[in-house]
Scaffold this motif. Structure first.
Motif, PDB file in Angstrom:
ATOM      1  N   ASP A   1      92.504  18.455  37.767  1.00  0.00           N
ATOM      2  CA  ASP A   1      92.905  19.452  38.784  1.00  0.00           C
ATOM      3  C   ASP A   1      93.516  19.927  38.570  1.00  0.00           C
ATOM      4  O   ASP A   1      95.097  19.395  39.048  1.00  0.00           O
TER       5      ASP A   1
ATOM      6  N   LEU B   1      88.429  28.968  36.530  1.00  0.00           N
ATOM      7  CA  LEU B   1      87.572  28.289  36.930  1.00  0.00           C
ATOM      8  C   LEU B   1      86.115  29.356  36.289  1.00  0.00           C
ATOM      9  O   LEU B   1      84.941  28.615  36.162  1.00  0.00           O
ATOM     10  N   VAL B   2      86.115  30.463  36.135  1.00  0.00           N
ATOM     11  CA  VAL B   2      85.832  31.050  35.659  1.00  0.00           C
ATOM     12  C   VAL B   2      85.902  32.494  34.535  1.00  0.00           C
ATOM     13  O   VAL B   2      87.196  32.928  34.732  1.00  0.00           O
TER      14      VAL B   2
ATOM     15  N   ALA C   1      80.801  26.155  40.268  1.00  0.00           N
ATOM     16  CA  ALA C   1      81.928  26.173  39.846  1.00  0.00           C
ATOM     17  C   ALA C   1      82.450  25.172  40.869  1.00  0.00           C
ATOM     18  O   ALA C   1      82.989  23.954  40.699  1.00  0.00           O
TER      19      ALA C   1
ATOM     20  N   LYS D   1      83.012  20.920  41.892  1.00  0.00           N
ATOM     21  CA  LYS D   1      83.613  20.314  41.462  1.00  0.00           C
ATOM     22  C   LYS D   1      83.980  19.647  43.022  1.00  0.00           C
ATOM     23  O   LYS D   1      85.081  19.167  43.516  1.00  0.00           O
TER      24      LYS D   1
ATOM     25  N   TRP E   1      92.930  28.579  42.905  1.00  0.00           N
ATOM     26  CA  TRP E   1      91.674  28.157  41.691  1.00  0.00           C
ATOM     27  C   TRP E   1      90.748  30.032  42.301  1.00  0.00           C
ATOM     28  O   TRP E   1      90.833  30.934  41.073  1.00  0.00           O
TER      29      TRP E   1
END
Length: 177
Positions: A35, A41-42, A61, A65, A98
């Motif tokens: 991380d 994430l996408v 996502a 996580k 993120w």
């Protein structure tokens, strides 16, 4: 990054309970070695028009996580005197990064000064989650205009299935709080 240690950097003693919570991989406060702030994430960033599919991908996502509670508000900001505040703050900033990495630059600029990942998530929802009526109308319009033309059966069916799934997701949002 997620491990507590004997070198506390002059911040005072960490409690044993905080170290255990942060080291437990099932804890939402746990950050894996992979991380990092630049993590994507996408695959498709939010551009406004794709909000519902982007939201679904981000929820998947964040759930994988174990960080969904930070954006949906179920893990709220602790008091700054709380032993877990440092871990919460670190996770919140990671998740905020993120989300910002998963939107276009123009959208990201409007999010930078929001205090928490939950505030960012709510702001995006307020801006891009239009009522289901107009969305459903657009999907129905696309469905009625869709024809096989030169597409093979698999490609045609895939486009049709995407529209059906998109419409079904809007009906789910109608029933969900």
């Amino acid at each position: 990054m997620a491990r507590g240690g004997s070198n506390n950097g002059g911040r005072g003693a960490q409690s044993t309970s905080e170290i255990v919570v942060v080291e437990d991989s099932s804890s939402p406060y746990f950050l894996h070695n992979g991380d990092h702030l630049g993590l994507t994430l996408v695959s498709n960033p939010l551009n406004g028009a794709n909000y519902h599919t982007w939201r679904r991908a981000m929820l998947m996502a964040l759930t994988a996580k174990n960080k969904l509670g930070f954006v949906d508000g179920t893990i709220s900001r602790p008091m700054s005197t709380d032993l877990i505040f440092g871990s919460w703050n670190r996770c919140n900033n990671m998740i905020s990064s993120w989300i910002i990495n998963a939107v276009t630059r123009e959208i990201a600029d409007s999010l930078l000064y929001l205090d928490s990942s939950s505030d960012i998530w709510k702001d995006l929802s307020d801006h891009f989650s239009q009522g289901n009526g107009p969305c459903i109308f657009q999907i129905k319009k696309q469905l009625s205009a869709l024809n096989q033309g030169s597409l093979d059966v698999n490609a045609y069916f895939t486009k049709l299935e995407i529209l059906w799934d998109n419409m079904a997701s809007h009906f789910i949002y109608c029933r969900s709080p």
